[in-house]
Design an enzyme around this catalytic site. Structure first.
Site, PDB file in Angstrom:
ATOM      1  N   ILE A  91      37.965  29.807  46.540  1.00  0.00           N
ATOM      2  CA  ILE A  91      38.040  30.693  47.703  1.00  0.00           C
ATOM      3  C   ILE A  91      39.447  31.269  47.736  1.00  0.00           C
ATOM      4  O   ILE A  91      40.434  30.535  47.594  1.00  0.00           O
ATOM      5  CB  ILE A  91      37.721  29.909  48.992  1.00  0.00           C
ATOM      6  CG1 ILE A  91      36.263  29.451  48.942  1.00  0.00           C
ATOM      7  CG2 ILE A  91      38.006  30.755  50.227  1.00  0.00           C
ATOM      8  CD1 ILE A  91      35.861  28.508  50.061  1.00  0.00           C
ATOM      9  N   HIS A 141      27.358  37.337  42.995  1.00  0.00           N
ATOM     10  CA  HIS A 141      26.926  36.131  43.699  1.00  0.00           C
ATOM     11  C   HIS A 141      25.441  35.899  43.423  1.00  0.00           C
ATOM     12  O   HIS A 141      24.643  36.837  43.525  1.00  0.00           O
ATOM     13  CB  HIS A 141      27.171  36.282  45.201  1.00  0.00           C
ATOM     14  CG  HIS A 141      26.785  35.062  45.967  1.00  0.00           C
ATOM     15  ND1 HIS A 141      27.553  33.919  45.972  1.00  0.00           N
ATOM     16  CD2 HIS A 141      25.686  34.782  46.700  1.00  0.00           C
ATOM     17  CE1 HIS A 141      26.943  32.993  46.693  1.00  0.00           C
ATOM     18  NE2 HIS A 141      25.809  33.488  47.147  1.00  0.00           N
ATOM     19  N   GLU A 182      36.127  37.495  54.238  1.00  0.00           N
ATOM     20  CA  GLU A 182      35.081  36.518  54.559  1.00  0.00           C
ATOM     21  C   GLU A 182      34.223  36.247  53.326  1.00  0.00           C
ATOM     22  O   GLU A 182      33.774  37.197  52.672  1.00  0.00           O
ATOM     23  CB  GLU A 182      34.220  37.053  55.709  1.00  0.00           C
ATOM     24  CG  GLU A 182      33.472  35.954  56.425  1.00  0.00           C
ATOM     25  CD  GLU A 182      32.516  36.525  57.465  1.00  0.00           C
ATOM     26  OE1 GLU A 182      31.452  35.932  57.662  1.00  0.00           O
ATOM     27  OE2 GLU A 182      32.842  37.587  58.032  1.00  0.00           O
TER      28      GLU A 182
END
Ligand code: GRF
Length: 217
Positions: free
Chosen positions: A97, A114, A148
């Site tokens: 992250i 993803h 995010e």
């Protein structure tokens, strides 16, 4: 002819990296000469580093092991990127992250792949989650990276069916084959100056893409 520099970030096998190298490296796309100028891994044993070396692309280890904080790690990564000056950063199975400071610095220049039909299943274990939910379709998403996790504007999705007898591995394999196609396609749009992010939206050929990205008629 002008040129476009790509840096690919990985953590593992690098099958997406392989597809990107095969389809984009040293190609001419929309009058741009495209080069993957480096592959960076946070893990020393990532097989993708080997793939990069085989293709004569600099393979750089920016190890996350032993680095105390996310801020510190991202500063190390930013220092490498500062040297490389990429036009596009591709996260390809990069399992970290990133801090919002880092992401904001490269916003609009960084794509991720993803393994789910976002906004479904951000995070990990996406294939098992799709099976557990009884989904009939699953897939992969290419999106711009925003602070995010797994939530920036979608560029392109690929859908695959989920069969009753599927294991998570069966589904992962089926999705991965599609990932290799859509990631290279979306990246080629970007380096060919056709794909942009403005505000919170992705645009292809000046046309705003909808929630699920580009959809062919
Ligand atoms: C892919 O499923 C990608 O979507 C996910 O991690 C996997 C990486 O596979 N983020 P590979 O290293 O490209 O083979």
């Amino acid at each position: 002819m002008s040129s476009k520099k790509i840096v690919v970030l990985i953590s593992g096998s690098g099958s997406n990296l392989q597809a990107l190298m095969d389809k984009l490296h040293k190609q001419q796309i929309n009058n741009q000469h495209v080069e993957i100028v480096a592959v960076i891994s946070n893990k020393a044993d990532a097989y993708g580093l080997e793939r990069a070396r085989e293709a004569n692309i600099p393979a750089i280890l920016v190890a996350s092991k032993g680095v105390a904080s996310r801020d510190q790690y991202d500063a190390l990564l930013a220092a490498e990127l500062e040297q490389l000056q990429p036009d596009l950063i591709l996260l390809a199975g990069f399992m970290r992250i990133l801090t919002s400071g880092f992401v904001n610095q490269y916003q609009g220049k960084m794509l991720n792949i993803h393994p789910s039909l976002l906004p479904k299943y951000p995070g990990v274990n996406t294939h098992q989650r799709a099976i557990d939910a009884g989904d009939e379709a699953h897939g992969a998403t290419v999106h711009f990276v925003t602070p995010e996790l797994d939530s920036g504007p979608t560029v392109l999705q690929a859908k695959v069916p989920v069969f009753a007898e599927d294991t998570a591995q069966d589904l992962a394999d089926r999705v991965l084959t599609q990932e290799h196609q859509i990631y290279a396609l979306a990246a080629s749009w970007f380096v060919g100056d056709r794909l942009k992010m403005q505000g919170q939206f992705a645009y292809l050929d000046g046309k705003q893409l909808e929630q699920f990205g580009y959809a062919a008629d």
